[in-house]
Design a protein around this motif. Structure first.
Motif, PDB file in Angstrom:
ATOM      1  N   ASN A 182       4.292   3.806  -4.369  1.00 37.17           N
ATOM      2  CA  ASN A 182       3.521   4.918  -5.038  1.00 37.17           C
ATOM      3  C   ASN A 182       4.220   5.089  -6.037  1.00 37.17           C
TER       4      ASN A 182
ATOM      5  N   GLN B 204       1.919   3.647  -8.230  1.00 40.22           N
ATOM      6  CA  GLN B 204       0.835   3.196  -7.039  1.00 40.22           C
ATOM      7  C   GLN B 204       0.261   1.926  -7.441  1.00 40.22           C
TER       8      GLN B 204
ATOM      9  N   GLY C  59      -5.414   2.070  -4.965  1.00 39.05           N
ATOM     10  CA  GLY C  59      -6.112   3.114  -4.643  1.00 39.05           C
ATOM     11  C   GLY C  59      -6.073   3.562  -2.876  1.00 39.05           C
ATOM     12  N   LYS C  60      -6.055   4.756  -2.551  1.00 32.79           N
ATOM     13  CA  LYS C  60      -5.879   4.957  -1.050  1.00 32.79           C
ATOM     14  C   LYS C  60      -7.150   5.589  -0.254  1.00 32.79           C
ATOM     15  N   THR C  61      -8.408   5.611  -1.075  1.00 28.65           N
ATOM     16  CA  THR C  61      -9.457   6.144  -0.445  1.00 28.65           C
ATOM     17  C   THR C  61     -10.079   5.029   0.427  1.00 28.65           C
ATOM     18  N   PRO C  62     -10.939   5.512   1.290  1.00 35.46           N
ATOM     19  CA  PRO C  62     -11.680   4.476   2.101  1.00 35.46           C
ATOM     20  C   PRO C  62     -12.553   4.020   1.550  1.00 35.46           C
TER      21      PRO C  62
ATOM     22  N   ASP D 290     -11.436   0.184  -2.668  1.00 37.48           N
ATOM     23  CA  ASP D 290      -9.944   0.209  -2.426  1.00 37.48           C
ATOM     24  C   ASP D 290      -9.719  -0.483  -1.207  1.00 37.48           C
TER      25      ASP D 290
ATOM     26  N   VAL E   7       0.905  -1.133   0.073  1.00 38.39           N
ATOM     27  CA  VAL E   7      -0.071  -0.004   0.132  1.00 38.39           C
ATOM     28  C   VAL E   7       0.877   1.290   0.140  1.00 38.39           C
ATOM     29  N   ASP E   8       1.996   1.056   0.377  1.00 40.24           N
ATOM     30  CA  ASP E   8       3.123   2.293   0.268  1.00 40.24           C
ATOM     31  C   ASP E   8       3.954   2.354  -0.950  1.00 40.24           C
TER      32      ASP E   8
END
Lengths: 340, 321
Positions: B233, B236, B239-242, B246, B230-231
């Motif tokens: 980038n 990337q 996706g990093k949204t909540p 993702d 997840v890190d």
């Protein structure tokens, strides 16, 4: 002052809903948070503060800044109705004021121009915040360290005191006063001042003793290289739970998501606890290890923000204390620092 | 028992057998212990071990660029059964040199899940508590209640077959054999019986709560990648949204990445600030690995990781169906 029966809350929410999108504390899975509501039935009462902070109303965890495709760039449409927020505790209402200093209050940028964040402003400026006096703070609450208190009106447009059967509402800001005037006739005759005072005193008695942190700013200026940071940070596992439940943390990251000519730019909450926070394109990271990131969190809250806005970026809501998986208690950190 | 444990650790520190011992001390909240790093004999006086010692301390051996391992030649660590399995896993996966770690086993009778306790008392505040005779006594401003242990222990403890560490240098108390739990996978079996659409809905419902704070990953002893996916980038990876689309990718990949490596310590469940049921999917994967490869993570220090071995009689229906 306007006094309504608790049973009239439903009417108030309906009245508000005509002009506003109303947010209030609700049950959200097993937890509590502020969400858009349709009726007063959804509101949960008698909680000190929600598990997740209401900052997400004005500063969502993921916010689309713009979308693009072959026809160009599109900025998301403004919300049709302004926001009204019911039931913010003093710690949270104060937090929103702090965030407004960063995003909404003419922040100066290097070429001497003022910058206001349009995404924040369009939500916050037209909003109406109903603060709700906190009748039973938790033992993790420490708003009194920051000169706040369960009955502190700061940050509220309308401040509401909850008694056994009534809500007593007081207009604080101009727009709060204006709203109340339109809503109901002002009537001071029926307000039991003694009752309010006793509720306030009872609430304050729930708080633990105030710790004097007035020297924290100076102390932090002096201890940059001290070994105490190793001691403080040793048990931190660098998850972002504290920063994500925090009502004042506002660091963000911008992420571009797209392929074949279409996509979007999103603003996302970031956390100084994460390993890629401030990781540079070269691969160098000035905060590569845990101790540097824990230091950043403490410095930002109790030193840098003081430099920029003359207050601490913390209102003592205690959420970080409650969620930390290793019980790294910010109150203990502060106590350690003031004793150095 | 605690006195005996303290004496043993003081001895290890005094003899310089170890440079540091990791244990627990009383925390600042009710029913909460917090990690304690003991370097001097005085530090040891703060040591506790009871039903509140939630953290799997072995995670400190691999976190933060493996700093502790670099800083100290020899580290002592106090372990419950699950924590002990983590040490074995580290050794099997060559993350530690076994001889650099002094393992001190303690008999674990289960850890209290604070989340369950707070559900029982309707999230009221606990002002006093007492743990006695497998019961938890609680007192708040307007309530008093006694709860039996089995109602408040972590789900991972209720499905734990290895209460005591198998691999230790010292064991304080009497170590027990592996327990036989007939219903270890009852929750998983319930889940498996549901039609796939329902299973998918359940998974979505759980993971849609995620706020992407990564507390689960960071407390997890088995999550020690130098750079987590997840890190990543550049480019990337996810996706990093909540948003659930993702979050679900994060959780399901993490599930698979700890497949055959999860030691059922339940640290992720307790750490999650939004109460996602993270254990169920981990148990599902654990069951699958057990059935297919007869492998249970962290139970045999001489065994290779299940992904590093091959037997001809393994179930291969995923290749040759």
């Amino acid at each position: 002052m306007v006094k309504i029966k608790k049973t009239e809350l439903s009417g108030l929410i309906n009245y508000l809903s005509e002009k506003y999108q109303v947010f209030a504390p609700v049950k959200d899975g097993k937890k509590t948070s502020f969400q858009k509501i349709k009726s007063a039935d959804e509101i949960i009462d008698s909680i000190p503060n929600t598990n997740l902070s209401p900052k997400s109303i004005f500063f969502p965890q993921a916010e689309v800044l713009f979308k693009y495709d072959e026809n160009g760039i599109k900025v998301p449409k403004k919300d049709e109705k302004p926001f009204a927020v019911w039931g913010m505790r003093n710690c949270d209402a104060k937090s929103v004021l702090m965030l407004n200093k960063v995003f909404g209050n003419a922040h100066q940028i290097p070429d001497n121009k003022m910058y206001n964040d349009p995404y924040w402003k369009q939500k916050y400026d037209s909003s109406l915040i109903f603060g709700l006096a906190c009748n039973a703070p938790l033992s993790t609450c420490f708003c009194n360290w920051f000169d706040g208190g369960p009955f502190d009106e700061k940050g509220s447009d309308v401040f509401v005191i909850e008694t056994d059967d009534h809500f007593i509402m007081n207009g604080i800001s101009e727009k709060g006063k204006k709203f109340l005037k339109e809503y109901k006739k002002d009537d001071k005759s029926d307000i039991d001042k003694e009752k309010i005072e006793s509720l306030k005193q009872k609430a304050e008695s729930y708080l633990s003793e105030k710790v004097d942190i007035s020297n924290i700013y100076d102390k932090l200026n002096k201890i940059w290289d001290e070994p105490i940071w190793e001691e403080i940070s040793s048990k931190c596992i660098n998850c972002g739970a504290c920063t994500f439940v925090c009502s004042t943390c506002h660091c963000f990251d911008v992420s571009d998501e797209g392929k074949s000519g279409k996509g979007q730019r999103i603003r996302l909450w970031d956390s100084c606890m994460f390993p890629i926070f401030t990781n540079e394109a070269s691969g160098h990271n000035p905060r590569g290890v845990s101790v540097q990131r824990v230091k950043q969190r403490v410095m930002h809250k109790y030193n840098y923000f003081m430099d920029n806005y003359n207050e601490h970026l913390c209102t003592g809501c205690g959420r970080c204390v409650l969620v930390c998986p290793v019980n790294l208690d910010i109150r203990e950190i502060l106590k350690k620092i003031i004793k150095v | 028992m605690i006195q005996e444990l303290r004496i043993q650790i003081k001895k290890l520190i005094k003899d310089k057998t170890v440079d540091l011992v990791i244990g627990w001390e009383k925390g600042t909240l009710p029913l909460t212990a917090t990690p304690l790093f003991m370097k001097t004999e005085e530090d040891v006086d703060r040591l506790i071990f009871d039903h509140t010692c939630r953290n799997n301390l072995t995670t400190f051996l691999t976190k933060d660029k493996r700093k502790l391992g670099k800083q100290y030649d020899k580290i002592g660590i106090i372990v419950k059964g699950c924590d002990g399995r983590s040490i074995v896993l580290y050794s099997v996966e060559k993350q530690i040199k076994r001889e650099n770690v002094v393992i001190i086993g303690v008999p674990c009778n289960g850890i209290i899940e604070k989340k369950k306790v707070y559900q029982k008392i309707d999230k009221k505040e606990i002002l006093e508590y007492k743990i006695e005779d497998e019961q938890l006594y609680l007192k708040g401003r307007d309530f008093e209640i006694t709860l039996p242990f089995d109602e408040v222990l972590c789900d991972s403890c209720l499905s734990c077959s290895y209460p005591d560490a198998l691999e230790t240098d010292h064991f304080i108390g009497d170590a027990r054999e592996k327990l036989d739990l007939p219903n270890e996978y009852s929750q998983v079996e319930e889940f498996e019986k549901k039609p796939s659409e329902e299973r998918w809905e359940l998974i979505k419902e759980e993971y849609s709560k995620c706020i992407r704070c990564y507390a689960c990953r960071n407390v997890c002893p088995s999550c020690y990648c130098n750079v987590c996916f997840v890190d990543q980038n550049d480019p990337q990876w996810i996706g990093k949204t909540p948003e659930v689309t993702d979050s679900i990718i994060f959780h399901l990949i993490r599930n698979l990445h700890v497949a055959g490596r999860c030691v059922n310590c339940g640290a992720c469940v307790s750490a999650c600030p939004v109460d996602i049921d993270l254990l169920m999917m981990n148990k599902k994967v654990e069951k699958e690995i057990k059935e297919r490869f007869n492998y249970t993570a962290g139970t045999d220090i001489n065994e290779k990781p299940f992904t590093a071995t091959f037997c001809e009689n393994e179930k291969q229906d995923f290749i040759m169906s």
